[in-house]
Design a protein around this motif. Structure first.
Motif, mmCIF file in Angstrom:
data_model
loop_
_atom_site.group_PDB
_atom_site.id
_atom_site.type_symbol
_atom_site.label_atom_id
_atom_site.label_comp_id
_atom_site.label_asym_id
_atom_site.label_seq_id
_atom_site.Cartn_x
_atom_site.Cartn_y
_atom_site.Cartn_z
ATOM 1 N N TRP A 102 0.171 17.034 6.868
ATOM 2 C CA TRP A 102 0.372 15.545 6.945
ATOM 3 C C TRP A 102 -0.543 14.765 7.701
ATOM 4 N N ILE A 103 -0.738 13.756 6.874
ATOM 5 C CA ILE A 103 -2.410 12.783 7.242
ATOM 6 C C ILE A 103 -1.789 11.617 7.548
ATOM 7 N N THR A 104 -2.414 11.023 8.704
ATOM 8 C CA THR A 104 -2.487 9.678 8.974
ATOM 9 C C THR A 104 -3.452 8.847 8.437
ATOM 10 N N PRO A 105 -3.192 7.705 7.913
ATOM 11 C CA PRO A 105 -3.913 6.713 7.258
ATOM 12 C C PRO A 105 -5.120 6.508 8.002
ATOM 13 N N GLY A 106 -6.098 6.428 7.829
ATOM 14 C CA GLY A 106 -7.312 5.846 8.553
ATOM 15 C C GLY A 106 -7.858 7.058 9.663
ATOM 16 N N LEU A 126 -5.398 0.766 3.655
ATOM 17 C CA LEU A 126 -5.248 -0.746 3.397
ATOM 18 C C LEU A 126 -3.877 -1.343 3.691
ATOM 19 N N PRO A 127 -3.633 -2.279 4.770
ATOM 20 C CA PRO A 127 -2.478 -2.553 4.991
ATOM 21 C C PRO A 127 -1.505 -3.217 3.795
ATOM 22 N N ARG A 128 -0.320 -3.172 3.786
ATOM 23 C CA ARG A 128 0.475 -3.723 2.912
ATOM 24 C C ARG A 128 0.721 -5.388 3.063
ATOM 25 N N CYS A 129 0.586 -5.754 3.845
ATOM 26 C CA CYS A 129 0.920 -7.102 4.189
ATOM 27 C C CYS A 129 -0.259 -7.961 4.474
ATOM 28 N N MET A 130 -0.687 -8.939 3.726
ATOM 29 C CA MET A 130 -1.644 -9.875 3.851
ATOM 30 C C MET A 130 -1.407 -11.436 4.306
ATOM 31 N N GLY A 131 -1.603 -11.672 5.572
ATOM 32 C CA GLY A 131 -1.509 -13.093 5.591
ATOM 33 C C GLY A 131 -2.521 -14.179 5.402
ATOM 34 N N ILE A 132 -2.423 -15.209 4.904
ATOM 35 C CA ILE A 132 -3.546 -15.900 4.343
ATOM 36 C C ILE A 132 -3.229 -17.438 5.402
ATOM 37 N N THR A 133 -4.350 -17.745 6.045
ATOM 38 C CA THR A 133 -4.311 -18.780 6.945
ATOM 39 C C THR A 133 -4.294 -20.377 6.248
ATOM 40 N N ARG A 156 -1.303 -6.716 10.002
ATOM 41 C CA ARG A 156 -2.656 -5.754 10.358
ATOM 42 C C ARG A 156 -3.732 -6.370 8.877
ATOM 43 N N PHE A 157 -3.706 -7.469 8.197
ATOM 44 C CA PHE A 157 -4.328 -7.667 7.305
ATOM 45 C C PHE A 157 -4.214 -9.254 7.209
ATOM 46 N N GLU A 290 9.521 -4.498 -1.349
ATOM 47 C CA GLU A 290 10.286 -3.513 -2.468
ATOM 48 C C GLU A 290 10.115 -3.899 -3.661
ATOM 49 N N THR A 291 10.602 -5.240 -4.142
ATOM 50 C CA THR A 291 10.318 -5.672 -5.571
ATOM 51 C C THR A 291 9.109 -5.278 -6.048
ATOM 52 N N ALA A 292 7.975 -5.896 -5.097
ATOM 53 C CA ALA A 292 6.643 -6.120 -5.524
ATOM 54 C C ALA A 292 6.210 -4.568 -5.985
ATOM 55 N N ARG A 293 6.407 -3.574 -4.797
ATOM 56 C CA ARG A 293 5.987 -1.970 -4.948
ATOM 57 C C ARG A 293 6.568 -1.586 -5.922
ATOM 58 N N ASN A 294 7.669 -1.835 -6.411
ATOM 59 C CA ASN A 294 8.467 -1.232 -7.537
ATOM 60 C C ASN A 294 7.722 -1.637 -8.968
ATOM 61 N N ALA A 295 7.017 -2.970 -8.791
ATOM 62 C CA ALA A 295 6.227 -3.448 -10.066
ATOM 63 C C ALA A 295 4.888 -2.995 -9.929
ATOM 64 N N GLY A 296 4.528 -1.977 -9.075
ATOM 65 C CA GLY A 296 3.136 -1.553 -8.843
ATOM 66 C C GLY A 296 2.315 -1.753 -8.084
ATOM 67 N N ALA A 297 2.788 -2.940 -7.398
ATOM 68 C CA ALA A 297 1.770 -3.774 -6.387
ATOM 69 C C ALA A 297 1.661 -2.817 -4.959
ATOM 70 N N HIS A 298 0.332 -2.982 -4.552
ATOM 71 C CA HIS A 298 0.160 -2.289 -3.254
ATOM 72 C C HIS A 298 1.007 -3.003 -2.151
ATOM 73 N N GLY A 299 1.041 -4.228 -2.203
ATOM 74 C CA GLY A 299 1.889 -4.771 -1.195
ATOM 75 C C GLY A 299 1.866 -6.556 -1.483
ATOM 76 N N VAL A 300 2.131 -7.332 -0.471
ATOM 77 C CA VAL A 300 2.079 -8.761 -0.584
ATOM 78 C C VAL A 300 1.364 -9.670 -0.051
ATOM 79 N N ALA A 301 0.652 -10.505 -0.638
ATOM 80 C CA ALA A 301 -0.094 -11.676 0.317
ATOM 81 C C ALA A 301 0.705 -12.873 0.297
#
Length: 329
Positions: A102-106, A126-133, A156-157, A290-301
């Motif tokens: 079992w490996i820790t990312p990064g 790569l973190p799952r949540c991107m905040g855009i300023t 973290r993104f 959850e909806t985003a990742r079920n559609a194949g997204a890595h995460g949400v911005a």
């Protein structure tokens, strides 16, 4: 072309499973994501369910499409479809691998890794949540305060995108945002000219679609991503070897009234079978994860919704777990 399905089996603490190839097989002794060949008449998802039961003794309860990579090995040209396995029954044990880890990312990785699997490790970090300023709209100090609060909560993104600030104001704001992100151990990318980002010592660069189309090679940053709206733009990002792409707008946004949104079905279709992570953007909050990742997204911005960050929004709910170990990330 040999079709292969591979599983990124992830526990609730974020660690993922690797196995070391054993026996008289090509690349024996190399580490890999568990999985195997897709047989005639099977879908990739069906093949992975079968392979994980045969290899690890687990029964998959929930999986999501993620990345698709091709690699030319000495013995075969393979297309690997990676799925995120987020819930299963049973405890994995090696039936075709001589070791499991079992490996820790990064974190530190076991070596050697199968060549086709190596690039996937960076994508997993790569973190799952991107905040855009949006300092140009809400004010520089208010945005910096919101950034500091969200970073302390676990964001973290961060993409520093400020079309409303002049060059001097952008420089000063970006310098402070980079400092805060580095202090928190977050990935920070600047949406600006590459030369300007280099002068500020930024670890990452984010490209608008127009700049992406003009590029002939990947800029020399640790992290490089791009905003995309079409399949052609996504394929251009993949061809340049970028680390991620944003795709949207998925939903209607107040900043672009009347603009036609993609919706989740089109998002899933456009982002399918790509070798780089794609984050969903446009009218979204991190609670849409959850909806985003079920559609194949890595995460949400997110822009407006980014500054209410909660750590639990970066993870999928554990309700799918039942009867055995379960990974949710």
């Amino acid at each position: 072309m040999v079709e292969v399905a591979a599983g990124v089996i992830t526990r609730q603490d974020g660690t993922f499973l690797l196995g070391r190839r054993a026996g008289n097989v090509p690349y024996a002794g190399y580490w890999e994501f568990p999985g195997g060949k897709v047989e005639p008449g099977e879908s990739a998802a069906q093949a992975l369910r079968r392979e994980l039961e045969e290899e690890l003794g687990i029964r998959v309860r929930h999986l999501r499409p993620w990345l698709c990579r091709e690699h030319d090995y000495e013995h075969a040209y393979v297309r690997l479809r990676f799925f995120e396995v987020t819930a299963w029954e049973g405890e994995p044990f090696g039936q075709v691998h001589d070791r499991l880890a079992w490996i820790t990312p990064g974190g530190e990785m076991p070596l050697p890794m199968l060549p086709a699997n190596g690039p996937v490790l960076k994508a997993l970090s790569l973190p799952r949540c991107m905040g855009i300023t949006q300092a140009g709209k809400v004010g520089v100090m208010q945005q910096l305060n919101a950034l500091e609060v969200s970073l302390s909560a676990g964001l973290r993104f961060v993409q520093v995108r400020e079309p409303g600030l002049d060059a001097v104001a952008y420089r000063d704001f970006a310098r402070e945002a980079l400092r805060l992100a580095a202090q928190a151990g977050a990935v920070a990318v600047l949406n600006t000219e590459p030369e300007f980002a280099q002068a500020l010592g930024a670890p990452g660069l984010h490209l608008p679609a127009r700049r992406l189309q003009a590029l002939g090679e990947r800029p020399p940053f640790r992290w490089v991503g791009a905003s995309c709206h079409t399949r052609a733009e996504l394929e251009k990002a993949a061809g340049l070897g970028l680390d991620y792409a944003l795709l949207g707008a998925v939903m209607a946004t107040p900043t672009h009234p009347g603009e036609v949104s993609l919706g989740w079905e089109a998002f899933a279709r456009l982002s399918a079978d790509l070798p780089l992570p794609v984050l969903a953007l446009g009218g979204l909050r991190f609670s849409d994860m959850e909806t985003a990742r079920n559609a194949g997204a890595h995460g949400v911005a997110a822009i407006r919704g980014a500054w209410e960050f909660r750590q639990d929004q970066a993870f999928s709910p554990p309700s799918l777990a039942s009867g055995g170990a379960a990974g949710t990330r």
